[in-house]
Design a protein around this motif. Structure first.
Motif, PDB file in Angstrom:
ATOM      1  N   THR A   2       0.831  -1.199   0.000  1.00  0.00           N
ATOM      2  CA  THR A   2       0.000   0.000   0.000  1.00  0.00           C
ATOM      3  C   THR A   2       0.867   1.251   0.000  1.00  0.00           C
ATOM      4  OG1 THR A   2      -0.120   0.068   2.429  1.00  0.00           O
ATOM      5  CG2 THR A   2      -1.830  -1.180   1.261  1.00  0.00           C
ATOM      6  N   SER A   7      -3.777   1.171  -2.651  1.00  0.00           N
ATOM      7  CA  SER A   7      -3.194  -0.054  -3.192  1.00  0.00           C
ATOM      8  C   SER A   7      -3.075   0.034  -4.708  1.00  0.00           C
ATOM      9  CB  SER A   7      -4.058  -1.270  -2.826  1.00  0.00           C
ATOM     10  OG  SER A   7      -4.194  -1.385  -1.428  1.00  0.00           O
ATOM     11  N   GLN A   9      -2.345  -1.566  -8.540  1.00  0.00           N
ATOM     12  CA  GLN A   9      -2.609  -2.816  -9.241  1.00  0.00           C
ATOM     13  C   GLN A   9      -2.435  -2.560 -10.732  1.00  0.00           C
ATOM     14  OE1 GLN A   9      -6.728  -3.963  -9.095  1.00  0.00           O
ATOM     15  NE2 GLN A   9      -6.491  -5.617 -10.581  1.00  0.00           N
ATOM     16  N   THR A  10      -1.958  -3.553 -11.460  1.00  0.00           N
ATOM     17  CA  THR A  10      -1.883  -3.450 -12.920  1.00  0.00           C
ATOM     18  C   THR A  10      -2.794  -4.499 -13.533  1.00  0.00           C
ATOM     19  OG1 THR A  10       0.396  -2.630 -12.863  1.00  0.00           O
ATOM     20  CG2 THR A  10      -0.385  -3.536 -14.950  1.00  0.00           C
ATOM     21  N   CYS A  11      -3.774  -4.021 -14.284  1.00  0.00           N
ATOM     22  CA  CYS A  11      -4.720  -4.913 -14.971  1.00  0.00           C
ATOM     23  C   CYS A  11      -4.164  -5.268 -16.343  1.00  0.00           C
ATOM     24  CB  CYS A  11      -6.082  -4.229 -15.100  1.00  0.00           C
ATOM     25  SG  CYS A  11      -7.256  -5.122 -16.138  1.00  0.00           S
ATOM     26  N   ARG A  62      -6.293   2.012  -5.788  1.00  0.00           N
ATOM     27  CA  ARG A  62      -7.572   1.861  -5.092  1.00  0.00           C
ATOM     28  C   ARG A  62      -7.450   2.238  -3.622  1.00  0.00           C
ATOM     29  NH1 ARG A  62     -11.134  -1.743  -7.813  1.00  0.00           N
ATOM     30  NH2 ARG A  62     -10.171  -2.927  -9.516  1.00  0.00           N
ATOM     31  N   ALA A 113       3.027   4.005  -8.642  1.00  0.00           N
ATOM     32  CA  ALA A 113       2.483   2.795  -9.270  1.00  0.00           C
ATOM     33  C   ALA A 113       2.934   2.677 -10.724  1.00  0.00           C
ATOM     34  CB  ALA A 113       0.955   2.811  -9.178  1.00  0.00           C
TER      35      ALA A 113
END
Length: 379
Positions: A2, A7, A9-11, A62, A113
């Motif tokens: 975090t 948090s 994230q990579t989609c 997020r 990120a």
């Protein structure tokens, strides 16, 4: 992992990206600088039509409750160098990231990120509008970065047609008023198309667009099946959410012109139109007809800007618009600095070559107008 309770994230999965629709729409509504090209409908549809397996890299940030506060819709570019580029490609006039206006930690969290997702790659954000959310990420970037010029866009204030006529010389304004009276005398009706009728209206628009440019160098991509399928998927939900408007113009019951305008809370931009050549044969100024409609609708909606989007075509200059340059923002981690300098140098070289070609073309046209040149004489 975090970042201040956020948090990353990579989609990488297209179906997962498709399921982000509602949360993406919520973030889009909370990002005041977003344009319609950052809507989920536009981006996901573009990916379905133009994406490549294994290339998707949508970077997300997020909150603990799962709500998105930042998003960067990217993909791995083709070629030997590791580069991440925005979804949307050449058919998209503005690219950007999304940041929640109410979350000051969103920009630095997305910067971190992005650095982790990119690793040894360069993040190359093309066609970034001034004031875009990406500028905040650029400002918080700790590694190598470059800012280059990109395309020029032309913009007008969102005011009624009478106010636009005040921007141009009185003799030109009189000619425009005469064109508008001719339009009114013909009895051309304007109709905004409801969502359920959008697919059929888009088919008509694309047919008219091809007719309009037949024999005059139509943009090839606008005639492709994948472009038609992209619009069919993207535009209806955009119309239903208020992010787009399709208008048809009818003469004696027949559709003789159609226009697709994309809209955000701040601006409206005429994206694509088609017109039956019968209008040109009858000396109808289609651009003026569309501009009057766009000016009326945009000013009534409270938006600030009527954008003519990319391109510096002469007919746009008649209205004395403001020239607004897009930017190209390049970001890299420290280990990717050599890739950044190589990639940016190649971009500078291409711009220089394009500028030289335009200048040579201009000189050629000027020489052709010199006395004696028209008939092959002189020198």
């Amino acid at each position: 992992m975090t970042l201040n309770g956020l948090s990353p994230q990579t989609c990488r999965d297209g179906e997962e990206f498709g399921r982000l629709g509602e949360r993406w729409a919520s973030l889009y509504a909370r990002c005041s600088s977003a344009t319609p090209f950052q809507s989920h409908s536009w981006l996901h549809s573009w990916w379905v039509s133009y994406g490549r397996p294994g290339a998707l890299r949508v970077v997300l940030v997020r909150r603990q409750d799962g709500e998105l506060v930042a998003a960067a819709p990217l993909m791995r570019a083709r070629g030997p160098l590791p580069v991440l580029t925005p979804l949307g490609g050449s058919i998209t006039d503005f690219t950007d990231v999304l940041l929640d206006d109410a979350c000051p930690e969103a920009a630095p969290a997305l910067a971190v990120a992005l650095a982790r997702a990119a690793r040894g790659a360069v993040v190359d954000l093309r066609e970034v509008r001034p004031g875009a959310a990406a500028e905040r990420v650029f400002a918080r970037w700790h590694g190598p970065r470059r800012r280059l010029a990109d395309s020029l866009c032309l913009e007008l204030p969102a005011v009624p047609m009478d106010a636009l006529l005040e921007r141009i010389p009185s003799n030109k304004a009189q000619r425009v008023r005469a064109k508008l009276r001719k339009l009114d005398a013909l009895g051309i009706d304007e109709r905004v198309v409801p969502g359920e009728e959008v697919p059929a209206a888009l088919d008509r628009l694309l047919r008219l667009h091809q007719l309009q440019w037949q024999g005059r160098g139509v943009t090839v991509e606008h005639t492709s099946d994948r472009f038609a399928q992209h619009l069919a998927r993207a535009v209806r939900p955009m119309v239903e959410r208020g992010d787009a408007r399709v208008t048809e113009f009818r003469l004696a019951g027949d559709v003789v012109a159609a226009d697709l305008t994309l809209m955000s809370p701040q601006l409206a931009g005429g994206y694509l139109y088609g017109a039956d050549p019968v209008l040109r044969a009858r000396k109808i100024d289609v651009a003026t007809m569309l501009l009057r409609h766009g000016a009326r609708e945009t000013s009534a909606s409270g938006r600030a800007t009527l954008s003519m989007l990319r391109g510096n075509e002469p007919y746009k200059q008649h209205w004395r618009p403001e020239t607004v340059p897009n930017q190209r923002l390049m970001l890299a981690g420290r280990g990717a600095a050599p890739v950044l300098w190589l990639w940016a140098g190649a971009a500078d070289g291409r711009r220089w070559a394009a500028r030289q070609a335009r200048e040579r073309a201009w000189v050629g046209r000027a020489l052709a107008r010199l006395p004696g040149r028209a008939n092959g004489g002189g020198g």
